[in-house]
Design an enzyme around this catalytic site. Sequence first.
Site, PDB file in Angstrom:
ATOM      1  N   ASP A  61      -8.297  15.125  93.917  1.00 30.48           N
ATOM      2  CA  ASP A  61      -9.015  13.864  93.951  1.00 30.48           C
ATOM      3  C   ASP A  61      -7.971  12.760  94.116  1.00 30.48           C
ATOM      4  O   ASP A  61      -6.767  12.988  94.074  1.00 30.48           O
ATOM      5  CB  ASP A  61      -9.871  13.696  92.674  1.00 30.48           C
ATOM      6  CG  ASP A  61     -11.028  12.730  92.907  1.00 30.48           C
ATOM      7  OD1 ASP A  61     -12.015  12.791  92.162  1.00 30.48           O
ATOM      8  OD2 ASP A  61     -10.948  11.914  93.852  1.00 30.48           O
TER       9      ASP A  61
HETATM   10  C1  GLC Z   1     -12.930   9.214  94.213  1.00 33.26           C
HETATM   11  C2  GLC Z   1     -13.893  10.220  93.626  1.00 33.26           C
HETATM   12  C3  GLC Z   1     -14.198  11.383  94.533  1.00 33.26           C
HETATM   13  C4  GLC Z   1     -14.174  10.911  95.974  1.00 33.26           C
HETATM   14  C5  GLC Z   1     -12.739  10.529  96.292  1.00 33.26           C
HETATM   15  C6  GLC Z   1     -12.587   9.996  97.731  1.00 33.26           C
HETATM   16  O1  GLC Z   1     -12.009   8.811  93.239  1.00 33.26           O
HETATM   17  O2  GLC Z   1     -13.569  10.747  92.347  1.00 33.26           O
HETATM   18  O3  GLC Z   1     -15.461  11.921  94.134  1.00 33.26           O
HETATM   19  O4  GLC Z   1     -14.610  11.955  96.839  1.00 33.26           O
HETATM   20  O5  GLC Z   1     -12.215   9.566  95.384  1.00 33.26           O
HETATM   21  O6  GLC Z   1     -13.213   8.760  97.867  1.00 33.26           O
END
Ligand code: GLC
Length: 718
Positions: free
Chosen positions: A262
């Site tokens: 993430d």
């Molecule tokens: C965010 C979220 C995740 C998302 C990623 C990309 O922090 O936790 O669910 O897909 O970043 O935007």
Amino acid sequence: MIQGSHESKIDTLLSKMTLDEKIGQTVMYSSGMDITGPVLDKNYKNYIKNGQVGAVFNATGAAYTRKLQKMAVEETRLGIPLLFGYDVIHGYKTIFPIPLAESCSWDLGLMEQTARTAALECTAVGLHWTFAPMVDISRDPRWGRVSEGAGEDTYLGSLIAKVRVKGFQGNLSDNNTVLACVKHFAAYGAAQGGRDYHTVDMSETMLRNVYLPPFKAALDEGAATFMTAFNELNGIPATGNKFLFEDILRKEWGFNGFVVTDYTAINEMVAHGYARDLKHAGELAFNAGSDMDMQGGVYKNHMKQSIEEGKIEVERLDEAVRDILRMKFELGLFDDPYRYCDETKEEKLILSKAHLKLAREAARKSIVLLKNENKALPIDNSKKIALIGPLADDQDHILGSWAAHGHKNTDAIVSVKEGFEARAINFEYAKGCDIIGGDKSGFNKAKAIAKASDVVVMVMGEAESMSGEAASRTNINLPGHQQALIAEIKKTGKPIILVLMSGRPLDLSWENETVDAIVEAWFPGTRGGHAIADVLYGVYNPSGKLTVTFPRNVGQIPIFYNQKNTGRPADVENPDPRYVSKYLDVDNSPLYPFGYGLSYTTFKYGDTTLDTNILTLNSTITASVTITNTGDYDGEEIVQLYIKDVVGSITRPVKELKGFQKIFLKKGETKQVDFIIKVNDLKFYNHQMEFNCEPGDYELFIAGSSNHKFTNKFSFEL
Ligand code: GLC
């Protein structure tokens, strides 16, 4: 599991790649088009040209993705195409109800269709990869991301995970399907205190019986990628957790796609206190199975040195690069890197009539009728309506969080007020107050139109930013002056219909005593205004059932239907009600239970019968019940089967959902519904992590909610 047919091509390409080019494939950066995390590195275009990036996210549009793709394909030595990823969570431009709302439809075909439609729209703007489905089980409405999942139940959440992966991925060789990304692995929804990113600590039996099954279900459906969770699990951050990504995901489950972290989750391992510095964090994450670094720049800046020092093996790097290249081959990007950048498709497909029609249908089916007294609903067309509330004339919050490009074309978004106008309702409108903050100066106008009306419809709830990521709440009441406004309108003596837009269960105990009807519309998406009007006026008879428990107050949390009984359950006739598991100030029961939802009609369940009371390894039990529509409206009923394992080698939940069927009954019609019970349905992980069904006694019931008594018994005999 992706059945790779490109292995020899992958080997050939890998053999040509330098160490820097291999490391480049493990790096993903956000374009500046959308911000979904704490940092942004604006140099991503240079990184692309230098072959230091394998994927870009938050970049969309056929023309823009073509431009970036050309940099990678034509300006780098090997011309390896980029992957373009984005959070297409519940639609790209046509926005469907938030996932929690859709889960309340219990309509698996519908949820596959909306995922498929989202894929059609996002592939038309150059995207190859969506960071969905989010399959985190959550039993805590304080956690804002409960809005992004499928609620509290593992069985239902697993079925929904499957159909969402199927809808997004379809056949990857088509150029209108996207890689799914199952997130957030794992147990992110169990954050302490419902506070986002907070610590998760649980037994392995809890992890395997409650939180992992939806991920396994998604993998069984062929999910191509997984995303790491921000939280630590039992002392080790998920992003550096070998037990999760090596032992379970790859070795036990046989996953051969790739894992993306993430957003800067590798960097955050330093703050977790698990890594000394970024280079150490990169080694821990990569060696634990995190193949691609989202936005952190850690693999880009430190992996080469880690390899030179022998802290990361080249073989491990080759493995990760192989898995990433495999997905690019599967998508056909080496045959034609521009096959997803088609401006003509963009024009034709986006916000098509068919997509908008589906959005209205999905919104209708996601709405849950929680209360309907004094025949408040459906509203008779002849009534004069006072339409009041901060979300009645709203086109922003109605889409909910993670609304992708849904706001980029507001002509398509239908507010509740526009939904009323489209039905030529005789109504007056007054906002009354803001969602949060503001003052009470709008009360007088609202009271005035209420007094002049026959029925008051109040559209209230949360701002879209009050749920989703980094949006936990310790107080889950209606925010701002909304309750005060309801109290003022109540003084007029007019019937009040409360329509809620929210991303989580709210504490509605006071509202439940105050208004005549309550409709939970969640954030219903682009056509939400039409769908809400359709339900309020009986054009559609609401059929939704809760997939998440509504507590009486925040003090009851965590509260969920499949809890344990304890040694001193409060719900039995107890000689001394004092020494039982209860609160002094509120009943243990929820305000509205899992599986609950009303209809404009009524359904009568006959007695449940079993074709046998003995289940063996090679046999099944058929549980049958007849259901009659005894009311004045045709309608759908979600018939639910719950089973209790009376005694186990570990304590078992008081009941578990083990089946459901959504049926349509004309008024007066009767249908028989059968459930086939198999041994496999009763298996669970015991203390030795064996997945077994244990001989013994079981009980079951079939009903329209989880709140019901057991009616039948059977036993499983070896
Ligand atoms: C965010 C979220 C995740 C998302 C990623 C990309 O922090 O936790 O669910 O897909 O970043 O935007």
